[in-house]
Design an enzyme around this catalytic site. Structure first.
Site, PDB file in Angstrom:
ATOM      1  N   GLY A   5      13.915   3.476  -2.310  1.00 57.75           N
ATOM      2  CA  GLY A   5      14.225   3.749  -0.908  1.00 57.75           C
ATOM      3  C   GLY A   5      15.610   3.224  -0.586  1.00 57.75           C
ATOM      4  O   GLY A   5      16.269   2.598  -1.423  1.00 57.75           O
ATOM      5  N   LEU A   6      16.032   3.472   0.624  1.00 58.94           N
ATOM      6  CA  LEU A   6      17.362   3.058   1.061  1.00 58.94           C
ATOM      7  C   LEU A   6      17.497   1.541   1.106  1.00 58.94           C
ATOM      8  O   LEU A   6      16.500   0.814   1.178  1.00 58.94           O
ATOM      9  CB  LEU A   6      17.642   3.629   2.457  1.00 58.94           C
ATOM     10  CG  LEU A   6      17.705   5.152   2.560  1.00 58.94           C
ATOM     11  CD1 LEU A   6      17.748   5.574   4.026  1.00 58.94           C
ATOM     12  CD2 LEU A   6      18.912   5.692   1.806  1.00 58.94           C
ATOM     13  N   SER A   7      18.729   1.062   1.099  1.00 52.06           N
ATOM     14  CA  SER A   7      18.996  -0.358   1.301  1.00 52.06           C
ATOM     15  C   SER A   7      18.440  -0.754   2.666  1.00 52.06           C
ATOM     16  O   SER A   7      18.636  -0.045   3.652  1.00 52.06           O
ATOM     17  CB  SER A   7      20.509  -0.609   1.251  1.00 52.06           C
ATOM     18  OG  SER A   7      20.793  -1.966   1.473  1.00 52.06           O
ATOM     19  N   GLY A   8      17.719  -1.850   2.726  1.00 49.48           N
ATOM     20  CA  GLY A   8      17.143  -2.306   3.987  1.00 49.48           C
ATOM     21  C   GLY A   8      15.810  -1.671   4.327  1.00 49.48           C
ATOM     22  O   GLY A   8      15.234  -1.949   5.380  1.00 49.48           O
ATOM     23  N   ALA A   9      15.286  -0.831   3.434  1.00 51.21           N
ATOM     24  CA  ALA A   9      14.008  -0.159   3.701  1.00 51.21           C
ATOM     25  C   ALA A   9      12.826  -1.119   3.632  1.00 51.21           C
ATOM     26  O   ALA A   9      11.777  -0.865   4.209  1.00 51.21           O
ATOM     27  CB  ALA A   9      13.798   0.994   2.720  1.00 51.21           C
ATOM     28  N   GLY A  10      12.990  -2.223   2.897  1.00 54.11           N
ATOM     29  CA  GLY A  10      11.908  -3.189   2.746  1.00 54.11           C
ATOM     30  C   GLY A  10      11.291  -3.192   1.358  1.00 54.11           C
ATOM     31  O   GLY A  10      10.196  -3.713   1.167  1.00 54.11           O
ATOM     32  N   LYS A  11      11.989  -2.638   0.386  1.00 52.58           N
ATOM     33  CA  LYS A  11      11.472  -2.558  -0.984  1.00 52.58           C
ATOM     34  C   LYS A  11      11.175  -3.937  -1.563  1.00 52.58           C
ATOM     35  O   LYS A  11      10.073  -4.183  -2.045  1.00 52.58           O
ATOM     36  CB  LYS A  11      12.474  -1.842  -1.910  1.00 52.58           C
ATOM     37  CG  LYS A  11      12.805  -0.425  -1.519  1.00 52.58           C
ATOM     38  CD  LYS A  11      13.866   0.180  -2.418  1.00 52.58           C
ATOM     39  CE  LYS A  11      15.182  -0.564  -2.404  1.00 52.58           C
ATOM     40  NZ  LYS A  11      15.862  -0.591  -1.086  1.00 52.58           N
ATOM     41  N   SER A  57      17.607   3.168  -6.498  1.00 55.50           N
ATOM     42  CA  SER A  57      17.442   4.267  -7.465  1.00 55.50           C
ATOM     43  C   SER A  57      17.494   5.626  -6.770  1.00 55.50           C
ATOM     44  O   SER A  57      16.499   6.334  -6.698  1.00 55.50           O
ATOM     45  CB  SER A  57      16.157   4.102  -8.286  1.00 55.50           C
ATOM     46  OG  SER A  57      15.035   3.804  -7.507  1.00 55.50           O
TER      47      SER A  57
END
Length: 198
Positions: A31-37, A105
């Site tokens: 997921g995007l940067s800051g998505a909470g991965k 990714s």
């Protein structure tokens, strides 16, 4: 490289699973940067540990301090980053671990290459589908602000594309619900799939 032969281990996947009390798998958080991965993967790791299960979190920032410190953020370097991490995740899977990989990714092809490294059902794609507006409002590292100011080129979601998964095993938007319910969704998936005991 014709002289290099794969060494077969004396211990099988099923023997490792029996010893550990669970099946190994790679959970690939994208997921995007800051998505909470990393937050979500870290909370899942803590829950798996609490249950006495064997897991390890591979975090995108952490691997760039060692394994991938020689790589930048060009398209080629991003591909190599994911290739290396995929190979490490496969080794950890072979050891019987539940591998939690938290990486932007952004390219579908690279994620599919990692999936192809392992057997059917051993790669679980978790699309952390938090909207760009939410990710940008969080901006925990100040990266979106820098990208908008032109200080970071090829920043995923702003000046470089993110190819969302087409058929991820799980989709979680961390702006909906709380962390406990999101972790519960992941645990339920692992239980129902026979990866971990109830």
């Amino acid at each position: 490289m014709n002289h290099i032969v794969w060494h077969q281990h004396a211990i099988t996947h099923s023997e490792r699973a029996a010893q550990k009390g669970h099946r190994g798998a790679i959970l690939w958080f994208t997921g995007l940067s800051g998505a909470g991965k990393s937050t979500l993967a870290g909370a899942l790791e803590a829950e798996l540990f609490r249950r006495g299960l064997h897991s390890y979190l591979l975090d995108g920032d952490n691997v760039r301090h060692g394994l991938c410190k020689d790589l930048g953020f060009s398209l080629e370097d991003r591909r190599e980053n994911i290739r290396r991490v995929g190979e490490v995740a496969k080794l950890m899977l072979d050891a019987g671990l539940l591998v939690l990989s938290a990486f932007v990714s952004p390219q579908r092809a690279e994620r599919d290459l990692v999936r192809a490294l392992v057997g059917e059902g051993e790669f679980i794609e978790v699309h952390v589908a938090t909207p760009l507006t939410v990710c940008e409002s969080r901006d925990p590292k100040g990266l979106y602000q820098k990208a908008r100011a032109g200080e970071i080129k090829d920043f995923t979601g702003i000046s470089s594309p993110y190819e969302a998964p087409v058929s991820a095993e799980l989709v979680i938007d961390t702006s909906e619900g709380d962390l406990d319910s999101q972790v519960a969704k992941l645990v339920d998936y692992l239980i129902s799939g026979g990866y971990i005991p109830a």
